[in-house]
Scaffold this active site. Structure first.
Site, short mmCIF file in Angstrom:
data_model
loop_
_atom_site.label_atom_id
_atom_site.label_comp_id
_atom_site.label_asym_id
_atom_site.label_seq_id
_atom_site.Cartn_x
_atom_site.Cartn_y
_atom_site.Cartn_z
N ASN A 208 30.37 49.35 27.18
CA ASN A 208 28.93 49.60 27.15
C ASN A 208 28.40 49.54 28.58
OD1 ASN A 208 28.00 46.78 27.74
ND2 ASN A 208 29.17 46.41 25.87
N LYS A 286 49.97 55.72 25.48
CA LYS A 286 48.84 56.64 25.62
C LYS A 286 48.87 57.69 24.49
CE LYS A 286 46.58 59.82 28.70
NZ LYS A 286 46.79 60.83 29.70
N PHE A 323 21.02 36.45 23.63
CA PHE A 323 20.21 37.55 24.13
C PHE A 323 20.04 38.57 23.02
CE2 PHE A 323 19.40 37.49 28.75
CZ PHE A 323 19.85 36.20 28.99
O1 C5P Z 1 24.07 41.00 17.45
P1 C5P Z 1 23.80 41.32 18.88
O2 C5P Z 1 24.96 41.93 19.60
O3 C5P Z 1 22.52 42.06 19.12
O4 C5P Z 1 23.54 39.86 19.53
C1 C5P Z 1 23.38 39.68 20.90
C2 C5P Z 1 23.70 38.28 21.27
O5 C5P Z 1 24.86 37.82 20.61
C3 C5P Z 1 23.99 38.13 22.75
O6 C5P Z 1 23.62 36.82 23.14
C4 C5P Z 1 25.50 38.32 22.79
O7 C5P Z 1 26.07 37.71 23.94
C5 C5P Z 1 25.93 37.63 21.52
N1 C5P Z 1 27.12 38.20 20.88
C6 C5P Z 1 28.28 37.47 20.84
N2 C5P Z 1 29.39 37.98 20.20
C7 C5P Z 1 29.34 39.19 19.61
C8 C5P Z 1 28.15 39.95 19.65
C9 C5P Z 1 27.07 39.43 20.30
O8 C5P Z 1 28.32 36.37 21.40
N3 C5P Z 1 30.41 39.66 19.00
#
Ligand code: C5P
Length: 397
Positions: A208, A286, A323
């Site tokens: 991302n 690959k 976050f």
């Molecule tokens: O569910 P979402 O991805 O929107 O949530 C964002 C928050 O959850 C962020 O604090 C991110 O670091 C954390 N997160 C996580 N593990 C994941 C997905 C998101 O710790 N698999």
């Protein structure tokens, strides 16, 4: 905490030198003793008279000053301090330090000492980003030199980017942290940051747009308050801060394992943009284009690191911060996310394309706590980080 600590302050030549005057006042307010050294270029920006009047101390500027040598030799001058602070630290002064030059008083003092050194760099953005400066910084970091800043923002020369000297309160915090008296001294804090890379095959991955800038700034701000920071980072595009323990990972699963190894901590800030899904069966060779049609990728759900840590019983950090990157209905979605994840605070931001926040230098956030939603004005990521670190210090300091 700074009372009766002796700080040798070297003021280099740059427009930010005016901030050094305020720095002297604030340090003295806290009881520190400031011994000022003004470089020749520094004296083009602030006068020796203002510096010595504010410091309440004679200003040193010449390597070959016989009166100075008779009173206190330059070797002793550099060693009698608890900390040497260079603010502003110019590209030239850092280059001299990195290469061991000792052609003037400031560089000689820096070479002749084993006292800890903290630099507050300030320069034009192109000078900061120049490979020569970055090489020098890497060398200085390797030598154990501490840094505070620079911050990103508008510069006196009209350009925008990293290169602005850290603000005086940030420098004071860094000094206090360096001297062992920061408000988070003795506290251990975990920060996750950056994107994750989920492999498809050995050469392809799903990722991302997270740059890691906000998580990095938060880790830096927490370290400046004296916290012991474990910084678990995916492959980010900004370098990690100095003075923290860096744990590099690629995938969400590796990030969870690294987070679990880092526990226990007093507070955990989950700023990483973790991929929600991974490719269920990543190929170990690959994948080739075939005439038989397009490949299909099957996905599997990644562990939710934030939810996992929030749900821990014994051993849960006292403060867990998540976050929420949202593109619409920011407060509603983030409030729901706080409940769903079980964390204490959510830092919500609007990452819709038009805001330019994701991968940019600024952030506009809403902090969601059990007391409700608090919207902060749009500001630089370093300032968001400093404010958030301040709140963390209030919660667990
Ligand atoms: O569910 P979402 O991805 O929107 O949530 C964002 C928050 O959850 C962020 O604090 C991110 O670091 C954390 N997160 C996580 N593990 C994941 C997905 C998101 O710790 N698999």
């Amino acid at each position: 905490m700074l009372a009766s600590r002796r700080i040798l302050l070297i003021i280099g030549g740059g427009i930010a030198a005016y901030k050094a005057l305020d720095l002297i006042r604030r340090l003295r307010e806290r009881g520190a003793q400031v011994v000022p050294v003004l470089t020749r270029a520094g004296a083009e920006f602030v006068t020796p008279l203002s510096v010595s009047a504010l410091a309440g101390h004679k200003v040193h500027s010449d390597l070959f000053d016989l009166t100075d040598e008779a009173e206190m030799g330059h070797i002793e001058l550099s060693r009698s301090a608890d900390l040497i602070v260079v603010a502003p630290a110019t590209a030239d002064l850092m280059a001299k330090m990195a290469h061991g030059h000792a052609g003037d008083l400031a560089s000689t003092l820096l070479l002749a000492t084993d006292t800890p050194v903290l630099l507050a760099p300030a320069m034009n953005v192109r000078m900061w980003q120049h490979p020569a400066t970055q090489r020098n910084i890497a060398m200085l970091r390797g030598d154990g030199i501490g840094f505070v800043g620079p911050n990103e923002g508008d510069m006196a020369c009209g350009e925008h980017g990293p290169g602005r000297m850290a603000e005086v309160p940030e420098i004071i915090e860094a000094i206090a942290a360096r001297l062992g008296g920061g408000r988070l001294a003795g506290r251990r804090v975990l920060v996750t940051s950056g994107p994750t890379h989920e492999p498809i095959d050995p050469v392809r991955y799903i990722a991302n747009r997270s740059s890691g800038a906000q998580g990095t700034a938060i880790a830096r701000a927490l370290a400046a308050l004296g916290a012991e920071v474990v910084f678990v980072t995916g492959p980010a595009s900004v370098p990690p801060p100095e003075g923290v323990t860096v744990v590099r990972v690629e995938t969400a699963q590796e990030m969870l394992a690294a987070v679990e190894r880092a526990l226990p901590v007093d507070a955990a800030i989950f700023a990483a943009a973790v991929a929600d899904w991974r490719v269920a069966h990543a190929h170990d060779r690959k994948m080739k284009k075939t005439a038989g049609g397009l490949p299909a990728l099957e996905f599997a759900e990644n562990p939710d690191i934030l939810a996992t840590v929030s749900a821990m019983g014994a051993g849960r950090p006292r403060l867990v911060v998540g976050f929420a990157a949202e593109t619409h209905d920011v407060v509603e979605n983030a409030t729901a996310k706080r409940a769903r994840k079980g964390c204490d605070w959510i830092v919500a931001n609007d990452v819709s394309h038009a805001t330019g926040i994701m991968g940019g230098t600024e952030n506009a956030i809403t902090l969601i706590t059990d007391e409700g939603a608090e919207t902060w004005p749009r500001m630089g990521k370093a300032e968001v980080a400093a404010r958030l670190a301040e709140r963390v210090a209030r919660a667990v300091g």
